[in-house]
Design a protein around this motif. Structure first.
Motif, short mmCIF file in Angstrom:
data_model
loop_
_atom_site.label_atom_id
_atom_site.label_comp_id
_atom_site.label_asym_id
_atom_site.label_seq_id
_atom_site.Cartn_x
_atom_site.Cartn_y
_atom_site.Cartn_z
N SER A 65 11.08 26.65 23.40
CA SER A 65 11.91 27.35 24.37
C SER A 65 11.53 28.81 24.28
CB SER A 65 13.40 27.14 24.09
OG SER A 65 13.74 27.63 22.79
N MET A 66 11.66 29.51 25.38
CA MET A 66 11.24 30.91 25.40
C MET A 66 12.09 31.72 26.37
SD MET A 66 7.56 30.52 27.38
CE MET A 66 7.10 29.06 26.43
N ASP A 67 12.04 33.01 26.19
CA ASP A 67 12.77 33.93 27.07
C ASP A 67 12.10 33.94 28.44
OD1 ASP A 67 13.99 35.99 28.38
OD2 ASP A 67 13.08 37.57 27.18
N ALA A 68 12.70 33.24 29.39
CA ALA A 68 12.09 33.18 30.72
C ALA A 68 12.45 34.38 31.58
CB ALA A 68 12.49 31.88 31.42
N THR A 69 13.39 35.21 31.12
CA THR A 69 13.63 36.47 31.84
C THR A 69 12.35 37.30 31.79
OG1 THR A 69 15.93 36.43 31.11
CG2 THR A 69 15.11 38.49 32.02
N TYR A 119 2.49 18.71 30.09
CA TYR A 119 3.75 19.43 29.91
C TYR A 119 4.79 19.05 30.96
CZ TYR A 119 0.93 22.54 26.99
OH TYR A 119 0.10 23.05 26.03
N ILE A 120 6.04 19.11 30.54
CA ILE A 120 7.19 19.15 31.43
C ILE A 120 7.89 20.47 31.14
CG2 ILE A 120 9.43 18.12 32.01
CD1 ILE A 120 8.35 15.47 30.88
N GLY A 121 8.30 21.18 32.18
CA GLY A 121 8.99 22.45 31.97
C GLY A 121 10.18 22.59 32.90
N VAL A 122 11.21 23.23 32.40
CA VAL A 122 12.38 23.52 33.23
C VAL A 122 12.80 24.97 32.99
CG1 VAL A 122 14.75 22.92 33.84
CG2 VAL A 122 13.19 21.13 33.03
N LYS A 123 12.91 25.72 34.07
CA LYS A 123 13.44 27.09 33.96
C LYS A 123 14.88 27.09 34.45
CE LYS A 123 12.06 30.72 36.48
NZ LYS A 123 11.25 31.89 36.89
N LEU A 124 15.75 27.68 33.67
CA LEU A 124 17.16 27.84 33.99
C LEU A 124 17.40 29.31 34.27
CD1 LEU A 124 18.42 25.77 30.93
CD2 LEU A 124 18.03 24.91 33.23
N VAL A 125 17.87 29.62 35.47
CA VAL A 125 17.98 31.01 35.91
C VAL A 125 19.40 31.32 36.39
CG1 VAL A 125 17.02 32.80 37.42
CG2 VAL A 125 15.60 30.87 36.72
N THR A 126 19.91 32.47 35.98
CA THR A 126 21.15 32.98 36.57
C THR A 126 20.85 34.28 37.29
OG1 THR A 126 21.77 34.18 34.54
CG2 THR A 126 22.63 31.93 34.81
N PRO A 164 20.01 43.69 33.87
CA PRO A 164 19.16 43.05 34.87
C PRO A 164 19.96 42.03 35.68
CG PRO A 164 18.11 43.04 32.70
CD PRO A 164 19.52 43.48 32.49
N GLY A 165 19.58 41.84 36.93
CA GLY A 165 20.26 40.88 37.78
C GLY A 165 19.90 39.45 37.45
N VAL A 166 18.74 39.24 36.82
CA VAL A 166 18.25 37.90 36.54
C VAL A 166 18.13 37.67 35.04
CG1 VAL A 166 16.31 36.31 36.81
CG2 VAL A 166 16.98 37.79 38.72
N HIS A 167 18.64 36.54 34.58
CA HIS A 167 18.46 36.09 33.20
C HIS A 167 17.98 34.66 33.23
CE1 HIS A 167 20.44 39.58 31.28
NE2 HIS A 167 21.18 39.58 32.38
N ALA A 168 17.10 34.30 32.29
CA ALA A 168 16.53 32.96 32.35
C ALA A 168 16.02 32.48 31.00
CB ALA A 168 15.37 32.94 33.36
N SER A 169 15.99 31.16 30.85
CA SER A 169 15.39 30.51 29.68
C SER A 169 14.43 29.43 30.18
CB SER A 169 16.46 29.87 28.80
OG SER A 169 17.31 30.84 28.24
N TYR A 170 13.40 29.18 29.39
CA TYR A 170 12.42 28.15 29.76
C TYR A 170 12.30 27.17 28.60
CZ TYR A 170 8.60 26.11 32.39
OH TYR A 170 7.84 25.25 33.14
N VAL A 171 12.31 25.87 28.93
CA VAL A 171 12.15 24.82 27.93
C VAL A 171 10.91 24.01 28.28
CG1 VAL A 171 13.23 22.89 26.74
CG2 VAL A 171 14.67 24.71 27.67
N LEU A 172 10.05 23.83 27.28
CA LEU A 172 8.77 23.14 27.48
C LEU A 172 8.76 21.86 26.65
CD1 LEU A 172 6.04 23.80 28.98
CD2 LEU A 172 5.19 24.61 26.77
N PHE A 173 8.35 20.75 27.29
CA PHE A 173 8.26 19.45 26.64
C PHE A 173 6.83 18.92 26.74
CE2 PHE A 173 12.44 19.92 28.56
CZ PHE A 173 13.33 19.53 27.55
#
Length: 343
Positions: free
Chosen positions: A119-123, A82-89, A100-109
């Motif tokens: 892709s999934m709800d990383a929050t 797997y390759i994964g990247v989490k994008l967080v604000t 919530p103070g944190v929101h995020a998405s995760y993409v899996l390759f």
């Protein structure tokens, strides 16, 4: 044995001919539990963490009150392809909007083909993985007969931390919630009572007195705030207490004072905690502790080869986590493979 470990999971094999999927928040909640993720991390972190490449996270200040974080990781192991990247604000002012103070998405390759798998709800994923890391550390660091959990903070992370800690310490009989807003603490307590899923003997209450008063009686103190002023004073921690620090991830954030660090045996989730977390960065700069005083990280705790967790009933322990892309990838792996096996 080596040949067995290199076999590709059935879920990843079928994914080679499957279109990318989206795992929504309700779906993620339906296929993951704190117990399952704690067990998965305990089982896979020691063996897989060394196979995962994880550069330092990218952190960008997008405004005085907000940040963007990018957390990449990858593995070329056939058993973890797997390759994964989490994008967080992160937005510190969101509490005023009841968000919530944190929101995020995760993409899996797929790391062998480069194909987008999911892709999934990383929050939600972050709430689960962070709370489960704390609970896994608590399994080695808190007293086995712990009865009182003090939760400092009543945001989105708090109910997950409570459920995760209770999962590994069924001896807990009392959960106290403290928040600067008593109304928010009461709302969390009411929600936990309504949602249920706890043993009948477990009681919940909001903290109406001084925070110091409740720190003095707590066996486990878990903090999930963005405080820049120390909330937990070391002088108030009772012998045998375990302090779980989750909230801080910048030099200006501090959930406990230097005395709490000085009195404790200190453990971290990973090396980033020593350069990111205000409690540790400050204590190291001021000479309160040296780097050698940090006993070990989570993987070392699980392996129990060179690092020993709690040694007796009187010592105070601290676990400081800042999160890692390694744990994100392993958590996303569990969610994705569980989804594929169920569908």
């Amino acid at each position: 044995m080596a040949a067995q470990q290199d076999q590709v999971n059935p879920a990843t094999a079928t994914a080679a001919i499957s279109p990318p999927i989206y795992i929504s928040t309700p779906t993620l909640r339906s296929i993951i539990t704190h117990r399952a993720l704690i067990d998965h991390l305990k089982r896979t972190l020691p063996t897989n963490s060394t196979a995962i490449q994880s550069p330092l996270r990218h952190a960008h200040q997008t405004s005085p009150a907000s940040s963007l974080l990018l957390m990449p990781s990858w593995s070329n192991s056939p058993s973890l392809p797997y390759i994964g990247v989490k994008l967080v604000t992160f937005n510190s002012n969101n509490s005023t909007l009841n968000l919530p103070g944190v929101h995020a998405s995760y993409v899996l390759f797929n790391s062998l083909t480069g194909q987008t798998l999911a892709s999934m709800d990383a929050t939600e994923l972050t709430l689960y993985r962070t709370s489960c890391i704390s609970a896994l550390a608590s399994e080695y660091l808190s007293r086995k007969d712990s009865q009182t959990l003090l939760m400092i903070g009543a945001g989105a992370m708090a109910p997950h931390l409570i459920r995760a800690h209770v999962t590994v310490r069924p001896s807990l009989k009392r959960v106290i919630v403290w928040n600067r807003s008593v109304e928010k603490a009461k709302a969390l307590v009411d929600n936990l009572r309504k949602e249920g899923g706890f043993d009948e003997g477990l009681s919940f209450e909001e903290c109406n007195g001084s925070l110091e008063e409740f720190v003095r009686v707590a066996d486990i103190v878990s903090c999930a705030t963005c405080s820049e002023t120390p909330l937990v004073k070391g002088q108030d921690l009772k012998n045998g207490a375990h302090l779980d620090l989750v909230g801080s991830f910048t030099h200006s954030m501090r959930e406990c004072d230097d005395e709490a660090i000085r009195r404790s045996r200190v453990f971290i989730d990973n090396e980033a905690a020593t350069v990111e977390a205000g409690e540790l960065v400050g204590a190291l700069e001021r000479g309160v502790i040296s780097r050698d005083d940090i006993v070990g990280d989570l993987v070392e705790l699980i392996k129990r080869e060179k690092v020993v967790g709690r040694r007796d009933e009187e010592e105070i322990t601290v676990f400081k986590s800042v999160g890692s892309a390694v744990v994100d990838l392993i958590s996303a792996q569990m969610v994705y493979e569980t989804y594929m096996n169920d569908h």
